[in-house]
Design a protein around this motif. Structure first.
Motif, PDB file in Angstrom:
ATOM      1  N   VAL A  89       1.622  -0.875 -12.677  1.00  0.00           N
ATOM      2  CA  VAL A  89       1.545  -1.991 -13.611  1.00  0.00           C
ATOM      3  C   VAL A  89       1.394  -3.200 -12.803  1.00  0.00           C
ATOM      4  CG1 VAL A  89       3.163  -3.130 -15.106  1.00  0.00           C
ATOM      5  CG2 VAL A  89       3.456  -0.709 -14.960  1.00  0.00           C
ATOM      6  N   PHE A  90       0.321  -3.988 -13.547  1.00  0.00           N
ATOM      7  CA  PHE A  90       0.298  -5.198 -12.941  1.00  0.00           C
ATOM      8  C   PHE A  90       0.514  -6.249 -14.189  1.00  0.00           C
ATOM      9  CE2 PHE A  90      -3.789  -3.790 -10.283  1.00  0.00           C
ATOM     10  CZ  PHE A  90      -2.791  -3.114  -9.378  1.00  0.00           C
ATOM     11  N   CYS A  91       0.889  -7.202 -13.533  1.00  0.00           N
ATOM     12  CA  CYS A  91       1.423  -8.306 -14.780  1.00  0.00           C
ATOM     13  C   CYS A  91       0.664  -9.523 -14.193  1.00  0.00           C
ATOM     14  CB  CYS A  91       2.847  -8.858 -14.507  1.00  0.00           C
ATOM     15  SG  CYS A  91       3.510 -10.004 -15.800  1.00  0.00           S
ATOM     16  N   LYS A 120       0.666  -1.251  -0.006  1.00  0.00           N
ATOM     17  CA  LYS A 120       0.026  -0.152   0.046  1.00  0.00           C
ATOM     18  C   LYS A 120       0.884   1.425   0.149  1.00  0.00           C
ATOM     19  CE  LYS A 120      -4.259  -1.644   2.139  1.00  0.00           C
ATOM     20  NZ  LYS A 120      -4.912  -2.008   3.371  1.00  0.00           N
ATOM     21  N   LEU A 121       1.826   1.271   1.048  1.00  0.00           N
ATOM     22  CA  LEU A 121       2.857   2.194   1.025  1.00  0.00           C
ATOM     23  C   LEU A 121       3.459   2.616  -0.620  1.00  0.00           C
ATOM     24  CD1 LEU A 121       4.354   1.891   4.380  1.00  0.00           C
ATOM     25  CD2 LEU A 121       2.877   3.701   3.775  1.00  0.00           C
ATOM     26  N   TYR A 122       4.014   1.223  -0.849  1.00  0.00           N
ATOM     27  CA  TYR A 122       4.493   1.499  -2.319  1.00  0.00           C
ATOM     28  C   TYR A 122       3.770   2.093  -3.269  1.00  0.00           C
ATOM     29  CZ  TYR A 122       6.938  -0.175  -6.457  1.00  0.00           C
ATOM     30  OH  TYR A 122       7.250  -0.368  -7.871  1.00  0.00           O
ATOM     31  N   ASN A 123       2.488   1.636  -3.173  1.00  0.00           N
ATOM     32  CA  ASN A 123       1.608   2.366  -4.077  1.00  0.00           C
ATOM     33  C   ASN A 123       1.193   3.706  -3.890  1.00  0.00           C
ATOM     34  OD1 ASN A 123       1.214  -0.092  -5.706  1.00  0.00           O
ATOM     35  ND2 ASN A 123      -0.796  -0.836  -4.390  1.00  0.00           N
ATOM     36  N   ILE A 139       8.172 -19.361 -16.173  1.00  0.00           N
ATOM     37  CA  ILE A 139       7.741 -18.501 -14.878  1.00  0.00           C
ATOM     38  C   ILE A 139       8.549 -19.389 -13.874  1.00  0.00           C
ATOM     39  CG2 ILE A 139       6.029 -17.696 -13.482  1.00  0.00           C
ATOM     40  CD1 ILE A 139       5.992 -16.515 -16.400  1.00  0.00           C
ATOM     41  N   ASP A 140       9.353 -18.580 -13.049  1.00  0.00           N
ATOM     42  CA  ASP A 140      10.129 -19.280 -12.248  1.00  0.00           C
ATOM     43  C   ASP A 140       9.385 -19.292 -10.754  1.00  0.00           C
ATOM     44  OD1 ASP A 140      12.888 -20.728 -12.326  1.00  0.00           O
ATOM     45  OD2 ASP A 140      12.748 -19.819 -10.229  1.00  0.00           O
ATOM     46  N   SER A 141       9.333 -17.870 -10.372  1.00  0.00           N
ATOM     47  CA  SER A 141       8.501 -17.816  -9.006  1.00  0.00           C
ATOM     48  C   SER A 141       7.628 -16.406  -9.264  1.00  0.00           C
ATOM     49  CB  SER A 141       9.363 -18.047  -8.204  1.00  0.00           C
ATOM     50  OG  SER A 141      10.126 -16.585  -7.882  1.00  0.00           O
ATOM     51  N   ILE A 142       6.735 -16.404  -8.496  1.00  0.00           N
ATOM     52  CA  ILE A 142       5.945 -15.246  -8.284  1.00  0.00           C
ATOM     53  C   ILE A 142       5.826 -14.722  -6.782  1.00  0.00           C
ATOM     54  CG2 ILE A 142       3.334 -14.239  -8.715  1.00  0.00           C
ATOM     55  CD1 ILE A 142       3.189 -16.347 -10.814  1.00  0.00           C
ATOM     56  N   GLY A 143       6.222 -13.740  -6.534  1.00  0.00           N
ATOM     57  CA  GLY A 143       6.433 -13.304  -5.334  1.00  0.00           C
ATOM     58  C   GLY A 143       5.256 -12.095  -4.684  1.00  0.00           C
ATOM     59  N   GLU A 144       4.990 -12.363  -3.539  1.00  0.00           N
ATOM     60  CA  GLU A 144       3.749 -11.937  -3.010  1.00  0.00           C
ATOM     61  C   GLU A 144       4.025 -10.106  -3.064  1.00  0.00           C
ATOM     62  OE1 GLU A 144       0.927 -12.253  -0.849  1.00  0.00           O
ATOM     63  OE2 GLU A 144       0.878 -14.149  -1.931  1.00  0.00           O
ATOM     64  N   ASP A 145       5.130  -9.733  -3.141  1.00  0.00           N
ATOM     65  CA  ASP A 145       5.502  -8.371  -3.021  1.00  0.00           C
ATOM     66  C   ASP A 145       5.562  -7.883  -4.603  1.00  0.00           C
ATOM     67  OD1 ASP A 145       7.627  -9.697  -3.878  1.00  0.00           O
ATOM     68  OD2 ASP A 145       9.266  -8.742  -2.919  1.00  0.00           O
ATOM     69  N   GLY A 146       5.123  -8.709  -5.636  1.00  0.00           N
ATOM     70  CA  GLY A 146       5.138  -8.117  -6.821  1.00  0.00           C
ATOM     71  C   GLY A 146       6.446  -8.294  -7.974  1.00  0.00           C
ATOM     72  N   SER A 147       7.076  -9.238  -7.267  1.00  0.00           N
ATOM     73  CA  SER A 147       8.197  -9.729  -8.140  1.00  0.00           C
ATOM     74  C   SER A 147       8.011 -11.083  -8.839  1.00  0.00           C
ATOM     75  CB  SER A 147       9.741 -10.053  -7.032  1.00  0.00           C
ATOM     76  OG  SER A 147       9.183 -11.010  -6.241  1.00  0.00           O
ATOM     77  N   PHE A 199       6.861  -5.592 -10.135  1.00  0.00           N
ATOM     78  CA  PHE A 199       5.789  -4.682 -10.527  1.00  0.00           C
ATOM     79  C   PHE A 199       5.072  -4.522  -9.276  1.00  0.00           C
ATOM     80  CE2 PHE A 199       6.843  -7.274 -14.326  1.00  0.00           C
ATOM     81  CZ  PHE A 199       7.324  -6.258 -15.066  1.00  0.00           C
ATOM     82  N   ASN A 200       3.861  -3.850  -9.648  1.00  0.00           N
ATOM     83  CA  ASN A 200       2.984  -3.660  -8.740  1.00  0.00           C
ATOM     84  C   ASN A 200       2.200  -4.789  -7.934  1.00  0.00           C
ATOM     85  OD1 ASN A 200       2.958  -0.930 -10.154  1.00  0.00           O
ATOM     86  ND2 ASN A 200       2.706  -0.254  -8.025  1.00  0.00           N
ATOM     87  N   ARG A 201       1.913  -5.554  -9.005  1.00  0.00           N
ATOM     88  CA  ARG A 201       1.075  -6.614  -8.418  1.00  0.00           C
ATOM     89  C   ARG A 201       1.438  -7.926  -9.802  1.00  0.00           C
ATOM     90  NH1 ARG A 201      -1.187 -10.194  -5.956  1.00  0.00           N
ATOM     91  NH2 ARG A 201      -3.400 -10.023  -5.229  1.00  0.00           N
ATOM     92  N   ILE A 202       1.334  -9.162  -9.316  1.00  0.00           N
ATOM     93  CA  ILE A 202       1.322 -10.130 -10.084  1.00  0.00           C
ATOM     94  C   ILE A 202       0.333 -11.124 -10.152  1.00  0.00           C
ATOM     95  CG2 ILE A 202       2.933 -11.922 -11.170  1.00  0.00           C
ATOM     96  CD1 ILE A 202       4.572  -9.591 -11.234  1.00  0.00           C
ATOM     97  N   PHE A 203      -0.352 -11.286 -11.156  1.00  0.00           N
ATOM     98  CA  PHE A 203      -1.624 -12.183 -11.135  1.00  0.00           C
ATOM     99  C   PHE A 203      -1.178 -13.479 -11.827  1.00  0.00           C
ATOM    100  CE2 PHE A 203      -3.772  -8.052 -10.988  1.00  0.00           C
ATOM    101  CZ  PHE A 203      -4.087  -8.276  -9.709  1.00  0.00           C
ATOM    102  N   GLY A 204      -0.922 -14.728 -10.926  1.00  0.00           N
ATOM    103  CA  GLY A 204      -0.505 -16.057 -11.457  1.00  0.00           C
ATOM    104  C   GLY A 204      -1.524 -16.575 -12.449  1.00  0.00           C
TER     105      GLY A 204
END
Ligand SMILES: Nc1ncnc2c1ncn2[C@@H]1O[C@H](COP(=O)(O)OP(=O)(O)OP(=O)(O)O)[C@@H](O)[C@H]1O
Length: 978
Positions: free
Chosen positions: A360-362, A346-349, A376-384, A403-408
């Motif tokens: 940017v959402f991916c 949230k703070l980042y946003n 796709i190796d890994s998707i992080g909660e933090d948007g990595s 990114f701001n958010r990743i949707f798997g």
């Protein structure tokens, strides 16, 4: 009593065991005899009687001993069966004859020093209990002798063990004396025995037990105890005692082994009783007594084990507690982590908001084929997002994106919308929002924005969900008024209408590939409770996918489409790069797409990009380039989003300006009777009037007064803007922008150029200028609908108000069809034919303004009535008011001075022009109006406030030049441009 019962049971038990044992021995003896002389003609387990009668004639015994020791019985009386069969008179041998055999056998046995029996033991009448056992003993002794002889290769001197039945009386007697001996007592290990010497009866039992055990042992081990052994034992010969105690202990051991299960159950039972109570019994059998030590051991073992077990249990409890508290700590930490991660996000946003970065959402769509390798190796909660290069599978091949958010792949439409919703809702608060989906073809852009074709309601994409959400909020906030379009379904119908024109075709990569960009724009106009006007718009953009034509295998028109798509996307890339590098010039005009998104990318909007990637290995290249692009986009700083809110004061002043303008226009109206039009009484009328005036291929959307939503979709080809619904001041427009680039190939996008042409019929300049300003203020909210529509022909033009012959011409940078230039020529000739509806001015005091002095008075009154508290915006408007009135005055004066039409070269304007600072020529006009001195040959500047464009300067016709915006050559000397 109990003791008696026990004893009786024990005796019974002993007798049966004896019988068993005797039978066993008989069996062994018979079996052995049969091996030597063949079948005896009796059963395998003969009774004593059977056994004796079979041996009575001594024949078998003699034959056996002769086999073991040939010649032991010299003469054997035999039955001649042959003679018996021939002679029926044949008499069998008499009993005394048989006696001979038995006697000879017994002699031979005596000679071999083997235990013998009495001849009478074989007598029929003499059969008494125990007599058969002597015979059996003798035979078993013979057997032992024979076996020993065989072992010693027949030398006859080998040691052999005499097997004798323990039941023989003399043995029993001797053992009886043994029972009272010390060694025997030592065998009794029970504490009870120690304390209470056994009574005679008990001694007897003990004796029996020992005898039984010894007998068992001897049978099993073939040990023999002869008289001499027992004698020596009786004389306390240490060797004999040793041997016997050894025998007894091994015998006991064996018994104990067999007794273990029994002991265990006994032990368990005893444990059930009080632990301290001893398991004592005076009548405890020897084996039980001897087991007692083991039981004690086991008991000790058990208690030790129990203690250890309890220790372990308590240790386990402690460990479990420890682990529990650790797990609790970890779970608390995990919850905290998630909270902190969420807060971070949230703070980042928020930081991004403050910086104005594009969010940017991916999104990664599920793989089509289960077998394909996933990059796709890994998707992080933090948007990595970590992706791995299939060619460099190790560490080097890994790339990390943030990114701001990743949707798997498993993310649902709702998941995506939930994160997008706050952004969409801010449209209702007056922010401009643009959401666009970018990515390789087939990566799921349309899926995200619209949902799958034919999908269920839960699959609906952002477009649909956003609209539903907006309508829901609109319904909740009753200031909002929706007239023409009342529900999402209305908008959806409008969207469907737009989608009909969107080409979707099958390519090698995506069988429903969109061949154009789709743009849904929602304009929101409304008032907040304090009367402030909010104006914002929401762009929902589904970009066409970038594609490698060699992969998509498209040809013909599809190929051209792909090229245009790629080109416009590359223009988008250029804009992003320029923005990221904070270049002074941003090439928005290089494509219609970027032109359209200009407000969102370069303005003070909130922008969200969905970067879509395909997880398949063969899309790695595209995936990397999409992610890099997205990374670049995320670095673009837009500046903090700005609220598009106009305070009521500003609105009041604007309204006054409008009224003044109308009044002035009305004042001039009688001079142009042929072009008088009826002023629309309502925005809807105005709208209709505009439509009537607009050539069929250009439909212009206008909005005024009140809450309005427009949904726009830029159509593809033929390029046109479609108005979907307009009504009475509250409007939703839906337009779908289809092919972004014109197929006829403009190198630069069509540039909105507003051409204002003076009437050749002596219309004065003041009217034209006034119209221009009016149009600007009236149509400011609709310009986005126009600026990306593709005007290929000069036929496509709109016009504006109040009897003027002004014409708005929108054209591309370069003429692409002959009609374009010809039209412009024609326009000069025919603009007076343009039908402009007469404006009927409202009967307000302002309409009574007729002279320059009146105008100035009105202006003064406006200025004087302006509250001192007016903010900066109000003073800007005041300035604008002055300018407008100044223009009017100047125009009136000029009209008086100049009766001939002044045709001036056009000045190109693009969409930037609308946002430009005060124009140079406007300043000049104001100066003229204030000083009354006319500038005869002034330079005209572009509305961008940029370089002056001399009338003589030829306009660039370079189609490849992307910036600055080109001006059509045909307009260079024939028209006057604003
Ligand atoms: N998240 C998803 N879950 C399930 N299926 C998906 C998802 N994303 C995409 N798809 C499926 O993948 C296919 C391609 O998706 P879509 O048409 O949205 O791609 P696109 O990026 O819009 O392609 P183009 O640029 O060619 O129009 C479709 O069949 C779609 O249903």
């Amino acid at each position: 009593m109990e003791s008696v019962t026990r004893t009786g049971f024990h005796d019974l038990n002993l007798a049966s065991r004896k019988a068993e044992e005797a039978a066993l021995r008989r069996y062994v003896a018979v079996a052995w005899l049969e091996t030597l002389v063949g079948p005896l003609g009796i059963s395998g387990q003969p009774s004593e009687k059977e056994f004796i009668s079979c041996l009575r004639n001594g024949l078998i015994l003699c034959n056996v001993i002769n086999k073991i020791h040939p010649g032991a019985v010299a003469k054997v009386v035999e039955i001649n069966s042959h003679a018996q069969s021939l002679n029926r008179e044949f008499q069998p041998p008499r009993a005394y004859q048989y006696f001979e055999n038995v006697r000879n056998f017994l002699v031979a046995v005596e000679e071999l020093k083997l235990p013998a029996f009495e001849a009478c033991d074989l007598e029929r009448d003499n059969l008494e209990a125990g007599s058969a056992s002597k015979v059996v003993d003798c035979i078993l002794a013979l057997k032992s002798y024979h076996e020993c002889k065989q072992i010693n290769c027949g030398n006859g001197n080998g040691y052999y063990k005499l097997t004798r039945s323990p039941m023989v009386m003399h043995s029993s007697t001797k053992i009886h004396s043994l029972a009272s001996s010390e060694s025997c007592r030592r065998l009794d290990m029970s504490a009870a025995c120690d304390k209470q010497p056994p009574s005679d009866g008990e001694n007897h039992k003990l004796e029996d037990t020992i005898v039984k055990l010894l007998a068992d042992y001897m049978v099993d081990t073939k040990e023999n105890i002869d008289d001499s052994f027992l004698g020596s034992f009786h004389n306390r010969n240490p060797d004999s005692v040793k041997v016997l105690s050894k025998m007894i202990s091994s015998c006991l051991e064996e018994k104990l082994q067999n007794k273990i299960p029994e002991l265990k159950s006994m032990f368990k039972d005893s444990l059930k009783e009080s632990t301290g109570s001893a398991v004592h019994s005076t009548s405890m059998p020897l084996e039980d007594i001897s087991s007692f030590g083991k039981i004690q051991d086991l008991k000790d073992l058990l208690s030790t084990t129990k203690r250890e077990f309890e220790d372990l249990q308590s240790q386990l409890q402690k460990d479990l507690k420890n682990i529990g508290s650790q797990v609790e700590g970890m779970s608390t930490a995990a919850v905290q982590y998630h909270k902190v991660a969420e807060e971070n996000r949230k703070l980042y946003n928020m930081v991004q908001d403050l910086k104005g970065n594009i969010r940017v959402f991916c999104r990664i769509r599920p793989a089509f084929c289960a077998g394909t390798r996933n990059v796709i190796d890994s998707i992080g909660e933090d948007g990595s997002l970590v992706i791995s290069d299939p060619l460099k599978p190790k560490k080097d091949g890994r790339k990390v994106f943030q990114f701001n958010r990743i949707f798997g792949p498993s993310a649902t439409q709702d998941d995506v919308f939930n994160d997008t919703q706050p952004l969409i809702r801010s449209v209702m608060d007056g922010y401009n929002v643009c959401i666009f989906a970018y990515g390789q073809t087939g990566s799921g852009k349309t899926y995200t924005m619209s949902g799958p074709s034919g999908g269920s309601t839960k699959d609906l994409g952002i477009n649909y969900q956003a609209l539903s959400d907006l309508f829901e909020i609109a319904n909740q906030r009753r200031d909002a008024t929706l007239l023409t379009v009342n529900s999402t379904s209305d908008v959806l119908n409008l969207m469907k209408y737009g989608e009909v024109n969107r080409v979707v075709c099958s390519t090698a990569i995506n069988n429903r590939s969109s061949r154009s960009h789709s743009i849904l724009t929602v304009h929101v106009h409304g008032k907040d409770p304090s009367g402030n006007m909010l104006r914002s718009c929401l762009h929902l953009v589904d970009l066409a996918g970038s594609e490698r034509v060699d992969k998509s295998e498209v040809t013909g028109d599809r190929l051209k489409e792909a090229q245009h798509i790629n080109k416009s996307l590359s223009c988008l890339g250029d804009v992003i790069t320029a923005l990221a590098q904070k270049n002074s010039h941003i090439p928005y005009r290089n494509s219609k797409l970027t032109l359209l998104l200009q407000d969102s990318l370069g303005g003070h909007a909130k922008t969200l990009m969905f970067a879509h990637v395909s997880p398949e290995e063969d899309s790695f290249g595209e995936t990397i380039s999409t992610l890099k692009f997205a990374q670049r986009v995320s670095t673009v700083e837009l500046g903090a989003a700005r609220l598009n809110k106009e305070c009521s004061e500003v609105m009041r002043l604007k309204e006054q300006i409008e009224n003044l303008k109308k009044a002035l226009a009305n004042k001039e109206a009688p001079s142009t009777p042929s072009y008088k039009i009826k002023e629309p009484k309502s925005p809807f009328d105005k709208q209709r009037a505009t439509i009537e005036r607009t050539p069929p291929r250009t439909r212009r959307l206008s909005i005024e007064n009140g809450s309005t939503m427009k949904s726009e979709k830029a159509m593809r080809t033929p390029p046109r803007t479609r108005r979907l619904s307009i009504e009475n001041g509250s409007t939703i427009k839906s337009e779908k922008a289809m092919n972004v680039e014109d197929r006829r190939g403009p190198k630069t996008p069509s540039t909105l150029t507003r051409v204002r042409r003076l009437s050749s019929e002596g219309k004065d300049n003041s009217q034209i200028k006034l119209s221009a300003d009016v149009s600007k203020s009236l149509h400011a909210s609709t310009v986005s609908a126009q600026k990306y529509s593709q005007f290929q022909d000069a036929e496509q033009f709109g016009n504006l108000s109040n009897g003027s012959s002004m014409t708005d011409i929108y054209h591309s940078k370069a003429p692409r069809s002959p009609t374009s230039s010809s039209f412009q020529k024609q326009a000069l000739k025919t603009d007076c034919r343009t039908k402009i509806p007469r404006l009927q001015l409202p009967n307000t005091p302002e309409t009574k303004v007729n002279t320059r002095n009146d105008i100035q008075n009105v202006m003064q009154s406006v200025i004087s009535t302006e509250p001192r508290t007016a903010n900066g915006k109000a003073s800007q408007i005041r300035k604008s008011l002055r300018t407008t009135i100044g223009k009017l005055i100047s125009g009136s004066e000029k009209r008086n001075l100049q009766n001939t039409l002044e045709v001036k070269p056009p000045v190109t304007r693009d969409i930037n022009d609308l946002k430009s600072p005060v124009m140079a020529h406007a300043k000049a006009a104001r100066r003229e109006s204030l000083t009354g001195v006319q500038t005869s040959d002034r330079s005209r500047r572009s509305s961008l406030g940029g370089k002056p464009i001399e009338s003589s300067t030829p306009m660039s016709n370079n189609r490849n030049a992307k910036t600055p915006p080109p001006v059509h050559p045909s307009t260079k000397t024939t028209k006057r441009w604003l």
